[in-house]
Enzyme design. Structure first.
Site: not given
Length: 573
Positions: A450, A498, A525
């Site tokens: 991340e 993701d 998303c």
């Protein structure tokens, strides 16, 4: 213009170097470069305009003139009424023109579709945040050959599908008045159409396993960001005024705010009902709300975060330093304690003097803890997660549990994982998926990557608190990490992706493919970018096995997808 710049700047560099030698005591290098650029640029443009090959009519006959011909020049308040009668024909709506039209259909992403009968046939008009059956007033933003894109100005007549709701309507929930089963039907059909039409996945209907509804249709969000503004829009009167606003941004505006007066049904009923009293306190301080146009004022944002499992609230007031000495922060804390009682977990004050509107990690500012804790704890699938005010975390935790459980099933869809299997979670945020993988498959080695350092700090603390020793996190850009750690090539069993709404950067996706993982579980998303990446994965030898849809955002056009891609056997490639 760019051609002119390419010719001017190199010559200016040479001239500036010569001038620097001759006039080094009189001018700085930067001043000499600027003087040379301006001087040479004037000379070049003078020759260009005087040449026979350049004429004003060439511009008028080109793209500029074409754009002018497609722009409306009539009275600004005039509205072209377009009826639904097939026998009537109309001219194509022009850019900047206002129209009144009926919505006939819906496109992926929440764009309503209207059609205008013209002498050349059907002309399509796209208007975001509208519902089939509504009649709306809109302004044309762009006019192309076969379609136009518009901005919604007003819903003049509701759709027969709409129902009344006991909550305040806000711009961020355009479909709140549409029954949830109708919303879900639209989302399912439009997403399947996207996979078939844009992605070329002709068997998308067969490969879709299920549509997973949100456990709660109302009060499901765990984070909202209220904006302050001196420019206030009143939805009931359609008028704007100068005052003190605290609420959500008016749709299509970066400076207008609609005051929040009561519960919206999306976040937290107690806090949103209490907000008018809080707004009155802020206004009573005499300090001004922020004015975006001039980057002036004191109050900027109020960020609110909620733990669904603990029913606690964390608030962050974002202001500038302009008048900070006059602000009684402790009085605000006492008011919040009285209004929210024991649900108030903590209060932060962020001073942000950046010009940009981002509220996280200001370059020119500081963060002070005024009361309680600076984080919340959320429970997902039996694991506790520490969440800071700016950490990325799924907006709808209860629905996220369904999403993650589906992703975990996809990881082991073909059976138990081999011992010491390497599982990689890219764009891991606070490490939710990585830790769920570590818990579900304790004999595996899990890696989370991340770019946001605060999120990685939270992830590391979370993993330690959850007694997970088979997971480690890296605070790095995904693309750079994959290039730096070649030891993982051909050793990874599953990669879980993701990414943000923009999808995976092409270079990063290329590196993901080169790692040679046995399978990829792709959470998205934004299905349109997932479909785009699915085509690249297919070309690289990864088959789409199955996918599911998860409704994490009721009353909006957004839908989440989770898909499983498996690497083809050598005989299949």
């Amino acid at each position: 213009e760019s051609m002119a710049a390419r010719q001017v700047v190199p010559k200016a560099l040479v001239l500036s170097l010569v001038a620097l030698v001759l006039f080094q005591e009189k001018y700085s290098p930067r001043e000499m470069f600027l003087k040379s650029t301006v001087s040479h640029g004037r000379s070049y443009l003078s020759k260009l305009y005087s040449s026979r090959s350049f004429r004003v009519r060439n511009i008028r006959g080109g793209a500029l003139g074409y754009a002018r011909r497609k722009t409306y020049k009539g009275p600004p308040d005039e509205v072209m009424e377009i009826s639904d009668e097939e026998s009537q024909t109309y001219p194509k709506p022009l850019a900047k023109q206002k129209i009144s039209i009926g919505i006939k259909d819906l496109a992926f992403g929440g764009k309503g579709i209207a059609r205008v009968n013209t002498s050349d046939g059907k002309f399509v008009v796209f208007i975001p945040n509208t519902i089939p059956g509504q009649r709306v007033k809109a302004r044309v933003q762009k006019q192309k050959k076969g379609y136009a894109e518009c901005k919604l100005l007003e819903v003049q007549q509701p759709s027969s599908q709409e129902v009344s709701i006991p909550y305040q309507r806000i711009p961020g929930a355009p479909y709140a008045s549409l029954p949830i089963d109708v919303q879900e039907a639209y989302k399912k059909n439009l997403t399947l159409d996207l996979f078939c039409r844009m992605g070329g996945i002709t068997d998308a209907v067969e490969k879709m396993e299920e549509f997973i509804s949100s456990p709660s249709s109302w009060h499901y969000r765990n984070k909202v960001e209220f904006s302050f503004s001196r420019d206030v829009f009143d939805p009931s009167t359609k008028e704007q005024s100068v005052g003190f606003g605290l609420g959500y941004k008016h749709r299509g505006s970066f400076y207008l705010v609609e005051n929040l007066e009561r519960d919206t049904g999306l976040f937290d009923s107690q806090l949103e009902t209490f907000l008018p009293k809080l707004r009155a306190f802020f206004e009573g301080t005499g300090l001004p709300a922020y004015y975006n146009k001039f980057n002036s004022g004191f109050f900027r944002n109020l960020v609110c975060r909620k733990s669904i499992s603990e029913d606690k609230l964390l608030l962050n007031l974002v202001t500038t330093s302009e008048g900070v000495d006059q602000f009684d922060a402790q009085a605000m804390v006492e008011l919040l304690k009285d209004g929210l009682e024991d649900r108030l977990a903590g209060v932060l004050h962020t001073v942000n003097d950046d010009i940009g509107d981002s509220v996280s990690n200001p370059r020119n500012g500081s963060v002070t803890l005024l009361h309680g804790e600076d984080h919340l704890t959320e429970n997902i699938c039996g694991l506790n997660f520490r969440i800071s005010i700016n950490s990325f975390f799924q907006t709808n935790p209860k629905s996220a549990e369904n999403l993650y459980q589906k992703a975990l099933k996809y990881v082991a869809r073909e059976g138990p994982l081999p011992d010491k299997a390497v599982l990689m979670d890219l764009f891991c945020g606070t490490g939710t998926v990585a830790q769920l993988l570590a818990k579900a498959y304790p004999s595996s080695d899990v890696i989370g990557i991340e770019i946001i350092e605060d999120a990685v700090v939270d992830a590391t603390i979370n993993a330690k608190a959850n007694n997970l020793e088979n997971v480690k996190f890296f605070a790095e850009d995904v693309n750079k990490f994959l290039y730096a750690h070649l030891e993982y090539v051909d050793t990874i069993h599953t990669i879980v992706l993701d990414p943000p709404r923009s999808g995976i950067a092409p270079k990063a996706l290329k590196r993901v493919i080169q790692l040679g993982a046995t399978q990829i579980v792709y959470i998205s998303c934004n299905p349109s970018t997932q479909v785009r990446d699915a085509q690249i994965l297919e070309e690289a030898g990864y088959n789409l096995e199955c996918f599911s849809l998860v409704d994490q955002f009721p009353h909006t056009s957004h839908i989440e997808t989770v898909a499983l891609f498996k690497r083809k056997a050598p005989s299949q490639e």
